[in-house]
Motif scaffolding. Sequence first.
Motif, PDB file in Angstrom:
ATOM      1  N   ASP A   1      -8.174  -4.154   5.806  1.00 39.29           N
ATOM      2  CA  ASP A   1      -8.991  -3.039   6.301  1.00 39.29           C
ATOM      3  C   ASP A   1      -8.849  -1.796   5.425  1.00 39.29           C
ATOM      4  O   ASP A   1      -9.390  -0.748   5.736  1.00 39.29           O
ATOM      5  N   ARG A   2      -8.114  -1.918   4.326  1.00 39.10           N
ATOM      6  CA  ARG A   2      -7.875  -0.781   3.435  1.00 39.10           C
ATOM      7  C   ARG A   2      -8.070  -1.226   1.989  1.00 39.10           C
ATOM      8  O   ARG A   2      -7.802  -2.359   1.637  1.00 39.10           O
ATOM      9  N   LEU A   3      -8.515  -0.277   1.170  1.00 36.73           N
ATOM     10  CA  LEU A   3      -8.612  -0.528  -0.253  1.00 36.73           C
ATOM     11  C   LEU A   3      -8.232   0.718  -1.020  1.00 36.73           C
ATOM     12  O   LEU A   3      -8.275   1.824  -0.488  1.00 36.73           O
ATOM     13  N   LYS A   4      -7.817   0.513  -2.261  1.00 33.89           N
ATOM     14  CA  LYS A   4      -7.519   1.606  -3.180  1.00 33.89           C
ATOM     15  C   LYS A   4      -8.299   1.361  -4.459  1.00 33.89           C
ATOM     16  O   LYS A   4      -8.339   0.237  -4.964  1.00 33.89           O
ATOM     17  N   LEU A   5      -8.941   2.420  -4.954  1.00 33.25           N
ATOM     18  CA  LEU A   5      -9.651   2.383  -6.227  1.00 33.25           C
ATOM     19  C   LEU A   5      -8.852   3.191  -7.231  1.00 33.25           C
ATOM     20  O   LEU A   5      -8.465   4.325  -6.949  1.00 33.25           O
TER      21      LEU A   5
ATOM     22  N   GLY B   1      -7.690  11.846 -16.897  1.00 39.05           N
ATOM     23  CA  GLY B   1      -6.573  11.495 -16.043  1.00 39.05           C
ATOM     24  C   GLY B   1      -6.929  10.358 -15.102  1.00 39.05           C
ATOM     25  O   GLY B   1      -8.089   9.997 -14.939  1.00 39.05           O
ATOM     26  N   LEU B   2      -5.894   9.789 -14.496  1.00 39.04           N
ATOM     27  CA  LEU B   2      -6.087   8.744 -13.497  1.00 39.04           C
ATOM     28  C   LEU B   2      -6.392   9.382 -12.155  1.00 39.04           C
ATOM     29  O   LEU B   2      -5.862  10.442 -11.830  1.00 39.04           O
ATOM     30  N   TYR B   3      -7.240   8.729 -11.380  1.00 40.25           N
ATOM     31  CA  TYR B   3      -7.398   9.154  -9.993  1.00 40.25           C
ATOM     32  C   TYR B   3      -7.346   7.934  -9.094  1.00 40.25           C
ATOM     33  O   TYR B   3      -7.642   6.818  -9.501  1.00 40.25           O
ATOM     34  N   LEU B   4      -6.931   8.174  -7.863  1.00 44.23           N
ATOM     35  CA  LEU B   4      -6.738   7.119  -6.882  1.00 44.23           C
ATOM     36  C   LEU B   4      -7.488   7.505  -5.616  1.00 44.23           C
ATOM     37  O   LEU B   4      -7.334   8.619  -5.117  1.00 44.23           O
ATOM     38  N   VAL B   5      -8.306   6.598  -5.120  1.00 46.79           N
ATOM     39  CA  VAL B   5      -9.061   6.806  -3.893  1.00 46.79           C
ATOM     40  C   VAL B   5      -8.633   5.725  -2.915  1.00 46.79           C
ATOM     41  O   VAL B   5      -8.535   4.552  -3.284  1.00 46.79           O
ATOM     42  N   MET B   6      -8.395   6.107  -1.668  1.00 42.14           N
ATOM     43  CA  MET B   6      -8.043   5.135  -0.636  1.00 42.14           C
ATOM     44  C   MET B   6      -9.057   5.229   0.483  1.00 42.14           C
ATOM     45  O   MET B   6      -9.490   6.319   0.842  1.00 42.14           O
ATOM     46  N   LYS B   7      -9.441   4.076   1.022  1.00 41.43           N
ATOM     47  CA  LYS B   7     -10.350   4.043   2.153  1.00 41.43           C
ATOM     48  C   LYS B   7      -9.818   3.081   3.197  1.00 41.43           C
ATOM     49  O   LYS B   7      -9.362   1.986   2.869  1.00 41.43           O
ATOM     50  N   ARG B   8      -9.906   3.500   4.467  1.00 37.53           N
ATOM     51  CA  ARG B   8      -9.510   2.662   5.600  1.00 37.53           C
ATOM     52  C   ARG B   8     -10.715   2.532   6.522  1.00 37.53           C
ATOM     53  O   ARG B   8     -11.317   3.541   6.905  1.00 37.53           O
TER      54      ARG B   8
ATOM     55  N   PHE C   1       0.800  -1.223   0.000  1.00 45.08           N
ATOM     56  CA  PHE C   1       0.000   0.000   0.000  1.00 45.08           C
ATOM     57  C   PHE C   1       0.833   1.275   0.000  1.00 45.08           C
ATOM     58  O   PHE C   1       0.293   2.372  -0.034  1.00 45.08           O
ATOM     59  N   ARG C   2       2.145   1.146   0.006  1.00 47.30           N
ATOM     60  CA  ARG C   2       2.990   2.339  -0.136  1.00 47.30           C
ATOM     61  C   ARG C   2       3.089   2.779  -1.585  1.00 47.30           C
ATOM     62  O   ARG C   2       3.518   3.880  -1.882  1.00 47.30           O
ATOM     63  N   LYS C   3       2.659   1.928  -2.512  1.00 50.51           N
ATOM     64  CA  LYS C   3       2.748   2.226  -3.943  1.00 50.51           C
ATOM     65  C   LYS C   3       1.628   3.166  -4.368  1.00 50.51           C
ATOM     66  O   LYS C   3       0.533   3.141  -3.839  1.00 50.51           O
ATOM     67  N   GLY C   4       1.929   3.990  -5.381  1.00 53.55           N
ATOM     68  CA  GLY C   4       0.982   4.981  -5.870  1.00 53.55           C
ATOM     69  C   GLY C   4       0.300   4.567  -7.158  1.00 53.55           C
ATOM     70  O   GLY C   4       0.386   3.423  -7.601  1.00 53.55           O
ATOM     71  N   MET C   5      -0.367   5.538  -7.788  1.00 54.02           N
ATOM     72  CA  MET C   5      -1.190   5.239  -8.954  1.00 54.02           C
ATOM     73  C   MET C   5      -0.393   4.743 -10.155  1.00 54.02           C
ATOM     74  O   MET C   5      -0.888   3.899 -10.901  1.00 54.02           O
ATOM     75  N   ASN C   6       0.802   5.233 -10.371  1.00 55.65           N
ATOM     76  CA  ASN C   6       1.590   4.766 -11.520  1.00 55.65           C
ATOM     77  C   ASN C   6       1.953   3.290 -11.380  1.00 55.65           C
ATOM     78  O   ASN C   6       1.876   2.527 -12.345  1.00 55.65           O
ATOM     79  N   PHE C   7       2.332   2.879 -10.181  1.00 56.54           N
ATOM     80  CA  PHE C   7       2.657   1.476  -9.926  1.00 56.54           C
ATOM     81  C   PHE C   7       1.414   0.609 -10.108  1.00 56.54           C
ATOM     82  O   PHE C   7       1.470  -0.450 -10.740  1.00 56.54           O
ATOM     83  N   LEU C   8       0.275   1.058  -9.568  1.00 51.05           N
ATOM     84  CA  LEU C   8      -0.960   0.286  -9.681  1.00 51.05           C
ATOM     85  C   LEU C   8      -1.415   0.173 -11.132  1.00 51.05           C
ATOM     86  O   LEU C   8      -1.854  -0.893 -11.571  1.00 51.05           O
ATOM     87  N   ALA C   9      -1.310   1.260 -11.885  1.00 50.31           N
ATOM     88  CA  ALA C   9      -1.676   1.221 -13.308  1.00 50.31           C
ATOM     89  C   ALA C   9      -0.786   0.230 -14.053  1.00 50.31           C
ATOM     90  O   ALA C   9      -1.251  -0.496 -14.937  1.00 50.31           O
ATOM     91  N   ALA C  10       0.497   0.164 -13.678  1.00 52.26           N
ATOM     92  CA  ALA C  10       1.418  -0.777 -14.311  1.00 52.26           C
ATOM     93  C   ALA C  10       1.085  -2.224 -13.950  1.00 52.26           C
ATOM     94  O   ALA C  10       1.403  -3.134 -14.706  1.00 52.26           O
TER      95      ALA C  10
END
Length: 105
Positions: free
Chosen positions: A42-46, A53-60, A9-18
């Motif tokens: 207990d956490r997710l990223k959309l 553009g890309l967007y990233l949402v995180m929920k805990r 979960f330390r990775k950002g949107m560019n890593f996730l897109a890859a």
Amino acid sequence: MVACKPIDFRKGMNFLAALVTPGLAADPFAGDVFIFRSCRSDRLKLLNWDGSGLYLVMKRLESGAFTWPPVRDGAVTLHAAQLRLLFTGMGWTLIGTRTMAMASK
């Protein structure tokens, strides 16, 4: 589309897109919503491409854990109602299970 394996979960949107193309066999710029889970559950990223553009949402969740599919390669495709239930922290697995598509690597 829910990635079944937990990610760092330390990775950002560019890593996730890859990760989307090889790991989920999908195009991160197609407009689909990609959901990634943490090791703690207990956490997710959309991750989503909205056309500009890309967007990233995180929920805990403050307590409890999200309901996740079994950990394995590939992804689970959710319907909109299932996504809403997952995002609120409720169990989504009983909604539309007969039509839920499974994708594997």
